[in-house]
Design a protein around this motif. Sequence first.
Motif, short mmCIF file in Angstrom:
data_model
loop_
_atom_site.label_atom_id
_atom_site.label_comp_id
_atom_site.label_asym_id
_atom_site.label_seq_id
_atom_site.Cartn_x
_atom_site.Cartn_y
_atom_site.Cartn_z
N THR A 88 29.80 -13.89 -45.46
CA THR A 88 28.62 -14.49 -45.61
C THR A 88 27.98 -15.47 -44.70
O THR A 88 28.54 -16.21 -44.51
CB THR A 88 28.01 -14.11 -46.39
N GLU A 89 27.33 -15.60 -44.79
CA GLU A 89 25.82 -16.66 -43.86
C GLU A 89 25.50 -17.46 -45.21
O GLU A 89 26.19 -18.34 -44.59
CB GLU A 89 24.14 -16.44 -43.89
N ASP A 90 25.38 -17.05 -46.21
CA ASP A 90 26.15 -18.10 -47.93
C ASP A 90 27.40 -18.50 -47.53
O ASP A 90 27.93 -20.13 -47.40
CB ASP A 90 25.90 -17.35 -48.62
N GLU A 91 28.67 -17.74 -47.27
CA GLU A 91 29.63 -18.65 -47.24
C GLU A 91 29.84 -19.46 -46.61
O GLU A 91 30.61 -20.34 -45.85
CB GLU A 91 31.09 -17.51 -46.87
N LEU A 92 29.35 -18.95 -45.52
CA LEU A 92 29.36 -20.18 -43.62
C LEU A 92 29.05 -21.78 -43.80
O LEU A 92 29.46 -22.51 -43.71
CB LEU A 92 28.88 -19.46 -42.57
N ASP A 93 27.05 -20.97 -44.78
CA ASP A 93 26.73 -22.45 -45.41
C ASP A 93 27.21 -23.30 -46.15
O ASP A 93 27.51 -24.62 -45.74
CB ASP A 93 25.41 -22.06 -45.92
N ARG A 94 28.37 -22.90 -46.96
CA ARG A 94 29.29 -23.73 -48.09
C ARG A 94 30.16 -24.69 -47.39
O ARG A 94 30.66 -25.54 -47.68
CB ARG A 94 29.93 -22.50 -49.15
N LEU A 95 30.78 -23.29 -45.99
CA LEU A 95 31.63 -23.97 -45.65
C LEU A 95 31.65 -25.31 -44.37
O LEU A 95 31.83 -26.31 -44.97
CB LEU A 95 32.41 -22.84 -44.76
N ALA A 96 30.04 -24.88 -44.70
CA ALA A 96 29.80 -25.80 -43.08
C ALA A 96 29.31 -27.59 -44.14
O ALA A 96 29.61 -28.60 -43.49
CB ALA A 96 28.00 -25.32 -42.70
N PRO A 141 25.62 -31.44 -36.55
CA PRO A 141 25.67 -29.80 -37.67
C PRO A 141 25.74 -28.60 -37.28
O PRO A 141 26.44 -27.70 -36.91
CB PRO A 141 24.62 -30.24 -39.02
N GLU A 142 24.76 -28.96 -36.45
CA GLU A 142 24.07 -26.95 -35.99
C GLU A 142 25.08 -26.97 -34.90
O GLU A 142 25.71 -25.53 -34.80
CB GLU A 142 22.79 -27.50 -34.88
N GLU A 143 26.24 -27.43 -34.18
CA GLU A 143 27.34 -27.04 -33.45
C GLU A 143 28.45 -26.82 -34.36
O GLU A 143 28.87 -26.16 -33.84
CB GLU A 143 27.86 -28.45 -32.65
N LEU A 144 28.95 -27.28 -35.37
CA LEU A 144 29.79 -27.03 -36.13
C LEU A 144 28.99 -25.26 -37.00
O LEU A 144 29.82 -24.80 -36.71
CB LEU A 144 30.24 -27.31 -37.65
N HIS A 145 27.93 -25.43 -37.01
CA HIS A 145 27.16 -23.82 -37.45
C HIS A 145 27.75 -22.86 -36.33
O HIS A 145 28.66 -21.64 -36.88
CB HIS A 145 25.94 -24.05 -38.16
N LEU A 148 31.40 -21.96 -36.46
CA LEU A 148 32.15 -21.44 -38.05
C LEU A 148 31.04 -19.62 -37.44
O LEU A 148 31.55 -18.46 -38.18
CB LEU A 148 31.61 -21.90 -38.90
N LYS A 149 30.16 -19.61 -37.00
CA LYS A 149 29.42 -18.40 -37.15
C LYS A 149 30.67 -17.24 -36.10
O LYS A 149 31.28 -16.63 -35.77
CB LYS A 149 28.19 -18.19 -36.52
N ASN A 150 31.08 -18.23 -35.12
CA ASN A 150 32.14 -17.66 -34.27
C ASN A 150 33.04 -16.88 -34.02
O ASN A 150 33.86 -15.78 -34.30
CB ASN A 150 32.33 -18.47 -32.50
N VAL A 151 33.53 -17.76 -35.57
CA VAL A 151 35.04 -17.53 -36.10
C VAL A 151 34.76 -16.12 -36.91
O VAL A 151 35.51 -15.14 -36.84
CB VAL A 151 35.67 -18.61 -37.32
N SER A 152 33.63 -16.12 -37.40
CA SER A 152 33.18 -14.75 -38.22
C SER A 152 32.50 -13.83 -37.96
O SER A 152 33.50 -12.84 -38.26
CB SER A 152 32.19 -15.32 -39.46
N ALA A 153 32.12 -14.25 -36.35
CA ALA A 153 32.36 -13.06 -35.64
C ALA A 153 33.14 -12.58 -35.16
O ALA A 153 33.42 -10.98 -35.06
CB ALA A 153 31.56 -13.27 -34.20
#
Lengths: 593, 441
Positions: A88-96, A141-145, A148-153
């Motif tokens: 989830t988006e939320d999980e990604l945020d937490r990770l970031a 932080p945007e770049e990291l985000h 992370l989104k790529n991984v999630s995809a």
Amino acid sequence: MKILKITGLLLFVAGFFVFNASFFWADYRLTENAVKKSIHDEQKQALFLTEASAILDRPVSSNFEFIHYVSEIFETINEKQLTKYAITEDELDRLAKLSEATFSIANVDSVFRTSNETSSFKNKVFKDFGGSLESRTFSSPEELHTELKNVSAKVRDYAIINRAGFDRYAQKDIKYSLAKASAESPVRNNPLLYLLLTFGLCIIGAALYILPKIKESKGIKNNNIFFHPMKNVGWLGILTGTWLIVFYVILYFFPEYMTNWIIMVDPISEMLNGHEAGRFFLYGFIYTLCILVMGVRMIIHYRHSKYQIFRTLSVMFFQTAFAFLIPEFLIRLNKPYFDFKNIWPLDYSFFFDFRLDQLRESGALGIFMLGWGIALIIIAVPVFVYFFGKRWYCSWVCGCGGLAETLGDPYRQLSDKSLKAWKIERWMVHGVLAFAIVMTAAVLYTYWTKSSWFLIVDSYSLREVYGSFIGAAFAGVIGTGFYPLMGNRVWCRFGCPLAAYLGLIQRFKSRFRITTNGGQCISCGNCSTYCEMGIDVRWYAQRGQNIVRSSCVGCGVCSAVCPRGVLNLEVKDEEGRFGKPILIGNNNAKLDV
Amino acid sequence: MVIHPVFNLTMKHIVIIGNGISGVTAARHIRKNSDYQITIISSETRHFFSRTALMYVYMGHLKFEHTKPYEDFFWKKNRIDLVFDHVVKVNAERQQVDLKSGNTLHYDALVIASGSRSNKFGWPGQDLVGVQGLYSYNDLVLMEGNTKAIKHAVLVGGGLIGIEMAEMLLTRGIRVTFLVREPEFWSSVLPMEEARLITNHIRSHHVDLKLTTELREIISDHEGKVKAVKTEKNEIIECQFVGLAVGVSPNIEFLSDSGIRTNNGVLVDSYLQTNIPNVYAIGDCVERTYQLPGRKNIEQVWYTGRMMGEVVAQTICGTPSKYEPGPWFNSAKFLDIEYQTYGTVSNVLSPAEDDFYWEHHGQKKAIHFVWNKDSKKFLGVNTFGIRLRHEYFDRWLRQKKDIQFVIAHLQEANFDPEFFERHENEIANAFYQKYPSFKAA
């Protein structure tokens, strides 16, 4: 005689009708047993059974409906799993948030704890797909985000369905297996009766249709071929071609719909190899029958020529013994399936990992088979082509050639003889050969290095593309489906990489050629018309030049149909093979025109 | 004495009348040897086709386009202009040909290759609807129409076109009555043994072959269509089609006022030149003014037409060449039986000749040798159902080999496909049995 023929035709049509009807003639009742038999992973089994409760133990009246239900079940499961396991988006945020400028994969453990099943799954797949982020530094932080989104995809696209759901390969196998196990049909209750009502009637019908021809006088009887709706791309030819194309598409791409046909040959398969039949057993069975029945026709048609008789007996023998019976007996003996006359690169999977492993694990016999296969490629092909021409394989041994020369004989006149077709042919057939070589090299590279990336491509995609576009679509769907539309050697001429290899040797290093008889040619065009490979034989014959062409499969029909005895297949000294054109009989003419 | 033609070096435009094998061969060879402008005129078809293959189109073995030896792009690529028009007149004085369309073509050299037309011998009713010969593409179209849904056909004349027409009609399920003047089929050309073999074979195909029978008249129905024929024996045979296959003659009517000398055909010298310089004639329409040993002055055969085309091209392109064909050869197919001949085998032996005939019992195969009684020199062979190599027989005839040599080397000259049953030993044994003296020698 005419009555026999008509009776034969009617019986054949009846058998063919029953065969087609039986495709639709079954109810499907999904049982728990069938599911357990088809899905081996217990978790997935349970998932499937939950979703399938609506149709479990209830009859469904057609294969289309049944497959539709099963597909829906797969989709539902896949969607549920995607929702369940999606990061989830939320999980990604937490990770970031947990991460500084430098990413540490250990943070994953804090977000996805392994205490519960869902989170544990996410933990594993995230590490699998995000491992490369470890210790990487990000400027913002945007770049990291984004990373992370790529991984999630990637997890969504490649991991969830593959691991927790049903990917398209698994779906294909399970659909087929479920359909076969769930079918309740007259065919299942009495396969032998239906075998008789379909293949039996067709064979008897064909025999009654074909055999009376033996009463006609011997010799070439091509009468009315170009007026025949079957043999001149008329309505019957187009219909037949369409049927064949549909058959091949189902066989290669949608086998789950044809289980009722496969059930019909289960008893034969069990008798031969001890197992129930698969789609390729059915295919091999039909293929062999076609070669045998139409082989008899071929022999009767050309019975004035011993060359044609022996050649036809040869392809009938190699198909029945080498391609059909021996491999089945090998399976019965728990040995690897092996067709001793199939040669790479026609047999394009010869060097695939699973086959090499299987041979390596099968002891002395397996090693012998491996050696035999390689010897065919590097010794038998050049040596035999040198002494006999490529015909030793293409029109005496090969299965594709065997079908083309028997089932396909009535269509040989439909090949394109134009110069343009010849140009296209040379590019295509050698292109496929190059493709086969590159694909095999990539597969072997992966086999030895365990790295799937070969130069610029992924060897798994390469072999998949080859398998479906060349192996199935070209060799099968077009190769045979186009018999009534473009002649019986479309695959052999435009696509077969082995034919290209044999042809290169035949063209440059062989004793084989077709000779022409002095000045006797009258340019009538029978030779060119009946050349299944689309060689303009007359072009050479009328100028008194030997025919040395890489594509010639040495079927000998040009020589048979020549009304003036001009053409002959010969093997003799290489010298003079590429002779200048010479027409005998005229004292004062320069003839190299 | 031979006077070599003088060549005009500015010669540019070669006009060829007729796009059959003769004219087209000439054009191809002229193109290979020169840059001259070449025009072929024909009113028969736009493109060259193989006349001998017309029968296969009717029988459904081929489509018409299959009878074209060259694809349609060939002509443009080789700069051979094709004019689809009919020559009505040749004006030799002004070096031009007048076309039916009203156009006129000027030529620097003219090659007449206008072929033949079917013979008609003035029988009553010969111009009725349903009566025709078979020579041209138009004849084929006509025959297609004339034989639609008919039951019975009568053929007149026992030669190669007659047997072709019989074979064609049989494939349409039409009953055929075949009137032949000779005592056996084609016995004006074939020796009796072979003629009988072919006669029996024709009958085995359920053709009603009436030998020593001639046509008296063709009878019309009230619409001007053929209804029956009456023979010289006054037998009336009902039929809906009559095929006249009594030979062909040179197609030269359009030359009548041209100043070009003709007799039965266009008269030519050994360079194939007519009485007018730079006007040549080749092929079926030619009548030679000089003798070639053992050969007729008009030879209407595919091969002679082709050879004349080859030779005339040499002459036109500056290498004057005489038409000197080598040993005679020919071939045909009688229903299922292939026939080849090399050298000279007459239907009746001359007193100076000896012969040996062998026939297979059961299969339709035969071979017939002729040689000179005194010198033993081999003169010719007829072969049926066994293919022989042209190259070998041509060489043996030129080298004047004797008959023993030919019998002893027959095996090498066999051209049958692999695995075919071979008969050379059988033939040799039978030969030595009949002529034991050769064995000793």
